[in-house]
Motif scaffolding. Structure first.
Motif, PDB file in Angstrom:
ATOM      1  N   ARG A  28       0.832  -1.205   0.000  1.00 31.65           N
ATOM      2  CA  ARG A  28       0.000   0.000   0.000  1.00 31.65           C
ATOM      3  C   ARG A  28       0.862   1.248   0.000  1.00 31.65           C
ATOM      4  N   ILE A  51     -12.851   2.562  -5.729  1.00 31.30           N
ATOM      5  CA  ILE A  51     -12.421   1.527  -6.665  1.00 31.30           C
ATOM      6  C   ILE A  51     -12.841   1.893  -8.088  1.00 31.30           C
ATOM      7  N   ASP A  92      -1.946  -2.192  -8.635  1.00 31.90           N
ATOM      8  CA  ASP A  92      -2.431  -3.551  -8.892  1.00 31.90           C
ATOM      9  C   ASP A  92      -1.883  -4.541  -7.866  1.00 31.90           C
ATOM     10  N   TYR A  94      -1.015  -3.827  -4.841  1.00 33.32           N
ATOM     11  CA  TYR A  94      -1.711  -3.541  -3.581  1.00 33.32           C
ATOM     12  C   TYR A  94      -3.116  -4.136  -3.593  1.00 33.32           C
ATOM     13  N   LEU A  95      -3.821  -4.020  -4.703  1.00 35.26           N
ATOM     14  CA  LEU A  95      -5.175  -4.565  -4.779  1.00 35.26           C
ATOM     15  C   LEU A  95      -5.161  -6.097  -4.694  1.00 35.26           C
ATOM     16  N   ARG A  98      -4.979  -6.808  -1.134  1.00 36.05           N
ATOM     17  CA  ARG A  98      -6.269  -6.586  -0.484  1.00 36.05           C
ATOM     18  C   ARG A  98      -7.207  -7.768  -0.678  1.00 36.05           C
ATOM     19  N   ARG A 113     -12.439  -7.064  -9.916  1.00 37.16           N
ATOM     20  CA  ARG A 113     -11.381  -7.912  -9.345  1.00 37.16           C
ATOM     21  C   ARG A 113     -11.750  -8.437  -7.959  1.00 37.16           C
ATOM     22  N   LEU A 115     -13.407  -6.752  -5.645  1.00 41.53           N
ATOM     23  CA  LEU A 115     -13.416  -5.687  -4.641  1.00 41.53           C
ATOM     24  C   LEU A 115     -14.734  -4.930  -4.662  1.00 41.53           C
ATOM     25  N   LEU A 121     -10.340   3.148  -2.676  1.00 46.70           N
ATOM     26  CA  LEU A 121      -9.222   2.512  -3.364  1.00 46.70           C
ATOM     27  C   LEU A 121      -8.111   2.181  -2.372  1.00 46.70           C
TER      28      LEU A 121
END
Length: 219
Positions: A28, A51, A92, A94-95, A98, A113, A115, A121
């Motif tokens: 992050r 997001i 990407d 970081y996501l 998550r 994705r 989320l 975000l």
């Protein structure tokens, strides 16, 4: 009031490397650094990104997005370009973290994705939205700031040994680097959302690299 510092490319790379191996939220933090330097957004704006400001329902990146009026520091919509490959790669990663940590996920893994598209975000280390501190200005108006995110930016610069580094420095650096590339001041104004071309001039003038170049040719 003195201007925020201009952070050079090698310093940004170093801060990124340090962030990648420091703390429990390294993915992050790397993404936060690159977003600030790659977009010129303020901490308040970054904390309010959703997001859907970054992703389409099919999971693709919205390359030509916008800073929505309701989150913009000046209340005016402006372009938000996720054009940098480095910035997208950092976000990407970081996501992906998550999703693996099940932070802000939805019930449809094939959409956005996996989320929650209405969620932020960026989240705190605990997986919660960033909070805002309310203050009353001298004129009596309410003012809200995301102090916790601003503090993260100060920490990320401090741990990399960058004196006086913060989100304001990242924002000025974004403008100065566009200026060094010879970009039109009107374009810079549009991307950072300042009120006038004179404000752009004040932000980019006294560029330390330009001054050093001038002085180096004196003798």
């Amino acid at each position: 009031m003195s201007k925020p510092q201009v952070i050079e490319e090698h310093q940004i790379r170093h801060a990124q490397k340090v962030a990648a191996v420091t703390g429990q939220n390294s993915r992050r933090d790397v993404a936060l650094l690159l977003v600030a330097y790659g977009t010129g957004l303020t901490p308040n704006e970054i904390a309010k990104l959703l997001i859907t400001d970054y992703l389409k329902a099919n999971g693709e990146v919205v390359i030509e997005s916008i800073v929505r009026a309701e989150i913009a520091f000046n209340g005016k919509e402006r372009p938000l370009l996720w054009a940098s490959v480095k910035v997208r790669e950092a976000i990407d990663q970081y996501l992906e973290h998550r999703v693996a940590a099940r932070q802000g996920i939805n019930a449809r893994p094939t959409a956005y994705r996996g989320l929650d598209h209405q969620g932020p975000l960026f989240l705190t280390g605990e997986g919660e939205p960033f909070t805002f501190t309310r203050r009353v200005t001298p004129s009596g108006a309410d003012s809200y700031s995301c102090e916790s995110l601003a503090e993260i930016y100060r920490r990320l610069h401090q741990q990399a040994g960058i004196a006086n580094g913060n989100a304001s420095a990242a924002r000025r650096t974004f403008a100065v680097r566009l200026h060094r590339q010879g970009r039109n001041p009107k374009l810079i104004q549009e991307l950072i959302g300042v009120s006038s071309l004179s404000a752009v001039k004040r932000m980019v003038e006294s560029d330390p690299v330009r001054l050093a170049t001038i002085v180096s040719g004196v003798i």
